[in-house]
Write an enzyme that holds these catalytic residues in place. Structure first.
Site, PDB file in Angstrom:
ATOM      1  N   HIS A  31      -0.108 -20.619 -11.952  1.00 28.63           N
ATOM      2  CA  HIS A  31       0.204 -19.190 -11.952  1.00 28.63           C
ATOM      3  C   HIS A  31       0.215 -18.632 -10.530  1.00 28.63           C
ATOM      4  O   HIS A  31      -0.466 -19.150  -9.638  1.00 28.63           O
ATOM      5  CB  HIS A  31      -0.805 -18.435 -12.806  1.00 28.63           C
ATOM      6  N   GLU A  59      -1.095 -15.945  -9.295  1.00 30.42           N
ATOM      7  CA  GLU A  59      -2.417 -15.511  -8.839  1.00 30.42           C
ATOM      8  C   GLU A  59      -3.230 -16.715  -8.364  1.00 30.42           C
ATOM      9  O   GLU A  59      -3.913 -16.650  -7.338  1.00 30.42           O
ATOM     10  CB  GLU A  59      -3.186 -14.807  -9.972  1.00 30.42           C
ATOM     11  N   CYS A 103      -3.550 -13.453 -16.755  1.00 33.76           N
ATOM     12  CA  CYS A 103      -4.058 -14.044 -17.990  1.00 33.76           C
ATOM     13  C   CYS A 103      -5.577 -14.189 -17.859  1.00 33.76           C
ATOM     14  O   CYS A 103      -6.149 -13.941 -16.792  1.00 33.76           O
ATOM     15  CB  CYS A 103      -3.405 -15.400 -18.234  1.00 33.76           C
ATOM     16  N   CYS A 153      -6.676 -16.681 -15.035  1.00 39.26           N
ATOM     17  CA  CYS A 153      -6.559 -16.064 -13.707  1.00 39.26           C
ATOM     18  C   CYS A 153      -7.593 -14.960 -13.525  1.00 39.26           C
ATOM     19  O   CYS A 153      -8.152 -14.801 -12.435  1.00 39.26           O
ATOM     20  CB  CYS A 153      -5.152 -15.516 -13.496  1.00 39.26           C
TER      21      CYS A 153
END
Length: 173
Positions: free
Chosen positions: A93, A95, A121, A124
């Site tokens: 991801h 992040e 999410c 993260c």
């Protein structure tokens, strides 16, 4: 009394201008994504004291062929719903990539703000909390209410950036 209110209004307007600048950067970073799913090109920027510390986008780890290169999405092949089973994906991801770049480069993100094109999410969110990030600003929602609960409980300020007017819509603490 009115002077104090005017000063607060000016400070909020100034913060919104900076938020808008960094959100535009996240949108540009998102164009680097190797995700082939529509609407899942994600960009992230970690900022402290109005300075960009690191950036990240969702894509395969270094040395791993991306979905774009394979011309297939593992999640689509397995019929995995968005917001579930994030571990079944070649991509890291945005992040996570921004946080990993900070770690790799020895940059502390404690007390910083993370700007992202999409709401983080829960995976993260946990990493954001432990990294010491104090504020998250995002554009698009994501179907993960547990992430919102985690961020709220950890007192991470969560703001959904509203592009339709001149203010942010605050979602969290």
């Amino acid at each position: 009394m009115f002077e104090h209110l005017e000063k607060m209004r000016q400070e909020l307007a100034q913060q919104h201008r900076w938020d808008a600048r960094f959100m535009r950067v996240t949108q540009e970073i998102a164009t680097w994504s190797s995700c082939i799913r529509p609407g899942r090109q994600v960009g992230a920027v970690i900022v402290k004291d109005k300075r960009i510390l690191t950036t990240g986008y969702n894509g395969a780890p270094s040395g791993i062929e991306s979905c774009a290169e394979k011309n297939q999405c593992l999640r689509e092949l397995a019929h995995i719903e968005s917001g579930t089973r994030q571990e079944v994906c070649f991509a890291i991801h945005a992040e996570q990539n921004a946080l990993l770049q900070a770690a790799k480069l020895g940059i502390s993100v404690d007390g910083s703000t993370l700007y992202c094109t999409h709401q983080p999410c829960s995976i993260c969110a946990k990493q954001i909390i432990n990294a010491g990030i104090k504020r998250v600003v995002y554009l698009e929602g994501y179907p993960d209410d547990f992430a919102l609960k985690l961020l709220h409980e950890a007192n991470v300020q969560l703001d959904k950036f509203d592009t339709s007017n001149t203010s942010n819509t605050q979602q969290g603490a």
